[in-house]
Design a protein around this motif. Structure first.
Motif, PDB file in Angstrom:
ATOM      1  N   TYR B  47     -88.791  19.665  48.450  1.00  0.00           N
ATOM      2  CA  TYR B  47     -89.612  20.427  47.517  1.00  0.00           C
ATOM      3  C   TYR B  47     -89.191  21.882  47.587  1.00  0.00           C
ATOM      4  CZ  TYR B  47     -93.441  17.246  46.097  1.00  0.00           C
ATOM      5  OH  TYR B  47     -94.199  16.250  45.530  1.00  0.00           O
ATOM      6  N   PHE B  48     -89.456  22.601  46.516  1.00  0.00           N
ATOM      7  CA  PHE B  48     -89.337  24.048  46.584  1.00  0.00           C
ATOM      8  C   PHE B  48     -90.464  24.714  45.811  1.00  0.00           C
ATOM      9  CE2 PHE B  48     -87.637  25.383  42.459  1.00  0.00           C
ATOM     10  CZ  PHE B  48     -87.145  24.202  41.935  1.00  0.00           C
ATOM     11  N   SER B  49     -90.644  25.976  46.101  1.00  0.00           N
ATOM     12  CA  SER B  49     -91.700  26.756  45.463  1.00  0.00           C
ATOM     13  C   SER B  49     -91.126  28.115  45.082  1.00  0.00           C
ATOM     14  CB  SER B  49     -92.869  26.941  46.426  1.00  0.00           C
ATOM     15  OG  SER B  49     -93.781  27.907  45.936  1.00  0.00           O
ATOM     16  N   TYR B  50     -91.380  28.555  43.859  1.00  0.00           N
ATOM     17  CA  TYR B  50     -90.864  29.848  43.416  1.00  0.00           C
ATOM     18  C   TYR B  50     -91.968  30.892  43.269  1.00  0.00           C
ATOM     19  CZ  TYR B  50     -92.137  27.835  38.889  1.00  0.00           C
ATOM     20  OH  TYR B  50     -92.791  27.229  37.862  1.00  0.00           O
ATOM     21  N   ASP B  51     -93.198  30.490  43.621  1.00  0.00           N
ATOM     22  CA  ASP B  51     -94.299  31.444  43.570  1.00  0.00           C
ATOM     23  C   ASP B  51     -95.500  30.809  44.263  1.00  0.00           C
ATOM     24  OD1 ASP B  51     -95.557  33.592  40.866  1.00  0.00           O
ATOM     25  OD2 ASP B  51     -95.786  33.697  43.041  1.00  0.00           O
ATOM     26  N   VAL B  52     -96.479  31.628  44.562  1.00  0.00           N
ATOM     27  CA  VAL B  52     -97.700  31.100  45.177  1.00  0.00           C
ATOM     28  C   VAL B  52     -98.307  30.040  44.267  1.00  0.00           C
ATOM     29  CG1 VAL B  52    -100.027  31.697  45.918  1.00  0.00           C
ATOM     30  CG2 VAL B  52     -98.133  33.242  46.402  1.00  0.00           C
ATOM     31  N   LYS B  53     -98.723  28.948  44.872  1.00  0.00           N
ATOM     32  CA  LYS B  53     -99.346  27.805  44.199  1.00  0.00           C
ATOM     33  C   LYS B  53     -98.415  27.071  43.243  1.00  0.00           C
ATOM     34  CE  LYS B  53    -104.067  29.590  44.559  1.00  0.00           C
ATOM     35  NZ  LYS B  53    -104.405  28.709  45.698  1.00  0.00           N
ATOM     36  N   MET B  54     -97.141  27.460  43.176  1.00  0.00           N
ATOM     37  CA  MET B  54     -96.189  26.748  42.335  1.00  0.00           C
ATOM     38  C   MET B  54     -95.311  25.870  43.210  1.00  0.00           C
ATOM     39  SD  MET B  54     -97.196  27.940  39.514  1.00  0.00           S
ATOM     40  CE  MET B  54     -96.014  27.253  38.381  1.00  0.00           C
ATOM     41  N   LYS B  55     -95.002  24.692  42.715  1.00  0.00           N
ATOM     42  CA  LYS B  55     -94.119  23.799  43.461  1.00  0.00           C
ATOM     43  C   LYS B  55     -93.332  22.941  42.490  1.00  0.00           C
ATOM     44  CE  LYS B  55     -97.806  20.382  43.977  1.00  0.00           C
ATOM     45  NZ  LYS B  55     -98.678  19.657  44.920  1.00  0.00           N
ATOM     46  N   GLU B  56     -92.139  22.576  42.925  1.00  0.00           N
ATOM     47  CA  GLU B  56     -91.279  21.711  42.139  1.00  0.00           C
ATOM     48  C   GLU B  56     -90.694  20.649  43.048  1.00  0.00           C
ATOM     49  OE1 GLU B  56     -91.727  23.590  38.403  1.00  0.00           O
ATOM     50  OE2 GLU B  56     -90.664  21.741  38.933  1.00  0.00           O
ATOM     51  N   LYS B  57     -90.575  19.441  42.545  1.00  0.00           N
ATOM     52  CA  LYS B  57     -89.959  18.371  43.318  1.00  0.00           C
ATOM     53  C   LYS B  57     -88.467  18.592  43.419  1.00  0.00           C
ATOM     54  CE  LYS B  57     -93.373  14.866  42.062  1.00  0.00           C
ATOM     55  NZ  LYS B  57     -93.604  13.561  41.387  1.00  0.00           N
ATOM     56  N   GLY B  58     -87.961  18.247  44.593  1.00  0.00           N
ATOM     57  CA  GLY B  58     -86.522  18.270  44.801  1.00  0.00           C
ATOM     58  C   GLY B  58     -85.948  16.883  44.581  1.00  0.00           C
ATOM     59  N   ASP B  59     -84.955  16.543  45.374  1.00  0.00           N
ATOM     60  CA  ASP B  59     -84.269  15.266  45.196  1.00  0.00           C
ATOM     61  C   ASP B  59     -84.994  14.089  45.839  1.00  0.00           C
ATOM     62  OD1 ASP B  59     -81.294  17.175  45.793  1.00  0.00           O
ATOM     63  OD2 ASP B  59     -82.137  16.561  43.858  1.00  0.00           O
ATOM     64  N   ILE B  60     -85.762  14.359  46.900  1.00  0.00           N
ATOM     65  CA  ILE B  60     -86.387  13.253  47.645  1.00  0.00           C
ATOM     66  C   ILE B  60     -87.845  13.581  47.969  1.00  0.00           C
ATOM     67  CG2 ILE B  60     -84.284  12.247  48.612  1.00  0.00           C
ATOM     68  CD1 ILE B  60     -84.938  13.902  51.184  1.00  0.00           C
TER      69      ILE B  60
END
Lengths: 113, 114
Positions: B47-60
Motif C-alpha cells: 500500500y502507499f499513501s500520498y496524504d493524510v487519510k489517503m491510501k492506494e493499493k499496491g501490487d499485493i
C-alpha cells in the motif's frame, strides 16, 4: 512506469571496478534513473541518480548514453563491504501526488577477497 | 539525520492474530509506502499513501490494510495473520517527486507468523 532489466547476479574481487548495466528501453522523456543499494537485513538506500550523460558522487558513477535506453552503475575499486543488491529504477520526475518508483529484482553483487 | 523508524525489528505472532506494524518519519514527507520483501521476489508494494487519510493499493494488498491519521505515521495492519505473511516488511517515505528526491527506507521489520 518504465520497466528495467538488469543481471540477476555478478561476482567480483576486491580492488576491481564493477559495472552493472540496466536496460530501460521504454524510458520516457520525464523519467530519471536512480540506483539503490541494499545490504542484508536493511532497507535500500539511495546511491546515485541521473538524467543523461555522466553523474559522479563519492560512492559511484552513473553513465547514461544519449538514447537513455540503458544506464551503467560503476563502482570503483570495490571492497567486501560493497557486497549488496543493487536496484535500478526509472521514474517520472513529475511532481504528482502518489508518484512512486517500481523496484525490480535487482543485481546481487558478491565481492570476493 | 533524517529517519524512517519502524517500531519493531523482529516480531513473532500467532496465526489469526491482528498485527500492527508502525512506521514514523521525521522528514515531513507526503508519500509513505509499505513493501514486503521475500527471497527471490524482490520488493513488492503493498500500500502507499500520498496524504493524510489517503491510501492506494499496491501490487499485493490482499490480507492487509493501512492507516494514516497523521502525516508522519503510516501503519500496516494484518487483520488476521497467516503463515504466508511471514516476511520482511519495509516502510519508506518520499516527497511527491519520488524520482527526483528518492525514497528513504526504514530498517525493516522481520515478521514471523507461527
Amino acid at each position: 512506469l518504465a520497466k528495467t532489466t538488469q543481471p540477476i547476479s555478478m561476482d567480483s574481487y576486491e580492488g576491481q571496478e564493477v559495472n552493472i548495466t540496466c536496460s530501460h528501453n521504454n524510458i520516457a522523456t520525464n523519467d530519471y534513473i536512480t540506483w539503490y543499494q541494499q545490504f542484508p537485513s536493511q532497507g535500500p538506500r539511495f546511491i546515485i541518480q541521473g538524467y543523461k550523460t555522466k553523474v559522479t558522487n563519492e560512492v559511484a558513477s552513473l553513465f547514461i548514453p544519449a538514447d537513455r535506453k540503458s544506464s551503467t552503475l560503476s563502482l570503483p575499486r570495490v571492497s567486501l563491504s560493497d557486497t549488496a543488491v543493487y536496484y535500478c529504477l526509472v521514474g517520472d520526475a513529475a511532481n504528482n501526488a502518489g508518484n512512486m518508483l517500481t523496484f525490480g529484482g535487482g543485481t546481487r553483487l558478491m565481492v570476493k577477497p | 539525520d533524517v529517519k524512517v523508524t519502524q517500531s519493531s525489528r523482529y516480531l513473532v505472532k500467532r496465526t489469526g492474530e491482528k498485527v500492527f506494524l508502525e512506521c514514523v518519519q521525521d522528514m515531513d514527507h507526503e508519500n509513505m509506502f509499505w513493501y514486503r520483501q521475500d527471497p527471490g521476489l524482490g520488493l513488492r508494494l503493498i500500500y502507499f499513501s500520498y496524504d493524510v487519510k489517503m491510501k492506494e493499493k499496491g501490487d499485493i494488498p490482499e490480507g492487509y490494510s493501512v492507516s494514516r491519521e497523521k502525516k508522519e505515521r503510516f501503519s500496516l495492519i494484518l487483520e488476521s495473520a497467516s503463515t504466508n505473511q511471514t516476511s520482511m516488511y519495509l516502510c519508506a517515505s518520499s516527497y511527491p517527486n519520488s524520482a527526483i528526491y528518492g525514497y528513504t527506507f526504514g530498517s525493516g521489520t522481520r515478521l514471523t507468523v507461527v
